[in-house]
Design a protein around this motif. Structure first.
Motif, short mmCIF file in Angstrom:
data_model
loop_
_atom_site.label_atom_id
_atom_site.label_comp_id
_atom_site.label_asym_id
_atom_site.label_seq_id
_atom_site.Cartn_x
_atom_site.Cartn_y
_atom_site.Cartn_z
N ILE A 33 15.11 0.45 -7.98
CA ILE A 33 15.83 0.89 -6.77
C ILE A 33 14.91 1.22 -5.58
O ILE A 33 15.21 0.84 -4.43
N SER A 34 13.71 1.75 -5.98
CA SER A 34 12.70 2.02 -4.84
C SER A 34 12.21 0.81 -4.28
O SER A 34 12.02 0.87 -3.17
N ILE A 35 11.96 -0.26 -4.89
CA ILE A 35 11.35 -1.23 -4.32
C ILE A 35 12.27 -2.00 -3.18
O ILE A 35 11.85 -2.66 -2.27
N THR A 36 13.65 -2.06 -3.31
CA THR A 36 14.39 -2.51 -2.38
C THR A 36 14.48 -1.69 -1.18
O THR A 36 14.62 -2.09 0.05
N PHE A 46 1.04 -1.29 -0.11
CA PHE A 46 0.03 0.13 -0.09
C PHE A 46 0.82 1.29 -0.07
O PHE A 46 0.60 2.34 -0.70
N GLY A 47 2.03 1.19 0.81
CA GLY A 47 2.78 2.35 0.77
C GLY A 47 3.49 2.61 -0.56
O GLY A 47 3.53 3.69 -0.89
N ALA A 77 6.32 5.68 1.63
CA ALA A 77 6.21 6.74 0.39
C ALA A 77 7.55 7.63 0.65
O ALA A 77 7.89 8.05 -0.40
N LEU A 78 7.65 7.85 1.93
CA LEU A 78 8.99 9.03 2.07
C LEU A 78 9.96 8.63 1.42
O LEU A 78 11.12 9.27 0.95
N VAL A 79 10.36 7.18 1.68
CA VAL A 79 11.76 6.76 1.24
C VAL A 79 11.96 6.09 0.05
O VAL A 79 12.80 5.68 -0.51
N PRO A 105 16.38 12.47 8.74
CA PRO A 105 16.70 11.18 9.19
C PRO A 105 15.36 10.53 9.89
O PRO A 105 14.37 10.87 10.72
N LEU A 106 15.13 9.23 9.31
CA LEU A 106 13.93 8.48 9.74
C LEU A 106 13.96 8.24 11.21
O LEU A 106 13.06 7.97 11.81
#
Length: 266
Positions: free
Chosen positions: A192-195, A76-77, A137-139, A113-114
């Motif tokens: 890249i994002s999915i990792t 969902f994110g 979503a942020l990362v 920073p998360l």
């Protein structure tokens, strides 16, 4: 001698490409097993891979129960991230001044920073699904946004000029030229994002959750069970690899021309 079936050829190429990585991982696991088993180190400090696997099988019910919420938050994110990235990429492409207004904000968002932001988001939005979606979503949205914008910019100018000479509108130019040109770039950003997506979901669960791999790892760590921590880490790694593989399959289906071009290269 008969040739192998056509569907078997991509599978055999996949095995051939993956063989070096599989051999390296196997060697690393064997070295880990040998060191942890022969050095006399305590299992509460460094468990052997065989113990991690056996404990994962023994606690498979709890692992599965905690994997489902993490997978849900990830999917969902990431879906929300995809919609946000595509929407802003279109707006920025159609309205150039928005690039100067929004891109610095997006860049700054990636410097937050998360470890500091995650507890605040959980505090503001509770322990439900919403804060996990926001953190995933942020990362993940920024690599996709940048990839899409680079793809739009890489559109062949001759194709755009040809369509414009035929009276195509800006929306038609975008649909027929700029969007297809951006697809290979988009899928590069997607991979890249999915990792990062699973990592983002687990980090959000660390900050506050009722269930999930993140809270499972935290509880296992507090109970001095590194074998269960590593079992959960292994599940998250498999989950990430599965999502990465799904992204590659979708890319092959969505850009068959790109795959044909790769096949022609020497």
């Amino acid at each position: 001698m008969s040739k192998p079936p056509r569907f078997a050829r991509p599978f055999s190429r996949l095995l051939a490409n993956a063989a070096p990585a599989l051999i390296a991982v196997e060697a690393l696991v064997l070295a880990w097993e040998g060191y942890a088993g022969l050095s006399g180190i305590s299992p509460t400090t460094l468990p052997t891979p065989s113990r991690v696997v056996s404990q994962a099988i023994e606690h498979r019910g709890a692992l599965l129960e905690n994997t489902i919420p993490t997978l849900g938050a990830t999917v969902f994110g990431f879906a929300f991230s995809l919609v946000v990235a595509f929407t802003f990429s279109v707006l920025i492409d159609f309205f150039t001044p928005l690039r100067r207004a929004l891109m610095p904000v997006f860049v700054v968002s990636q410097t937050l920073p998360l470890v500091a932001i995650a507890p605040l988001i959980v505090l503001w939005f509770g322990f439900g699904l919403a804060p996990k979606i926001m953190l995933v979503a942020l990362v993940t949205f920024f690599p996709m946004l940048v990839a899409l914008l680079q793809g739009y910019a890489a559109t062949d100018r001759d194709i755009e000029a040809l369509l414009a000479s035929m009276g195509a509108s800006r929306a038609t130019l975008f649909r027929l030229a700029r969007l297809p040109s951006a697809l290979p770039y988009f899928f590069a950003g997607l991979r890249i994002s999915i990792t990062y997506a699973v990592v983002g979901a687990i980090f959000a669960e660390y900050a506050g959750a009722a269930k999930g791999l993140g809270i499972y790892m935290l509880n296992a760590k507090n109970n001095f069970r590194p074998d269960l921590v590593l079992a959960a880490v292994s599940v998250s790694a498999v989950l990430t690899l599965a999502l990465f593989g799904a992204a590659m399959v979708i890319e092959r289906l969505a850009t068959p021309w790109s795959q044909r071009d790769k096949g022609r290269r020497p």
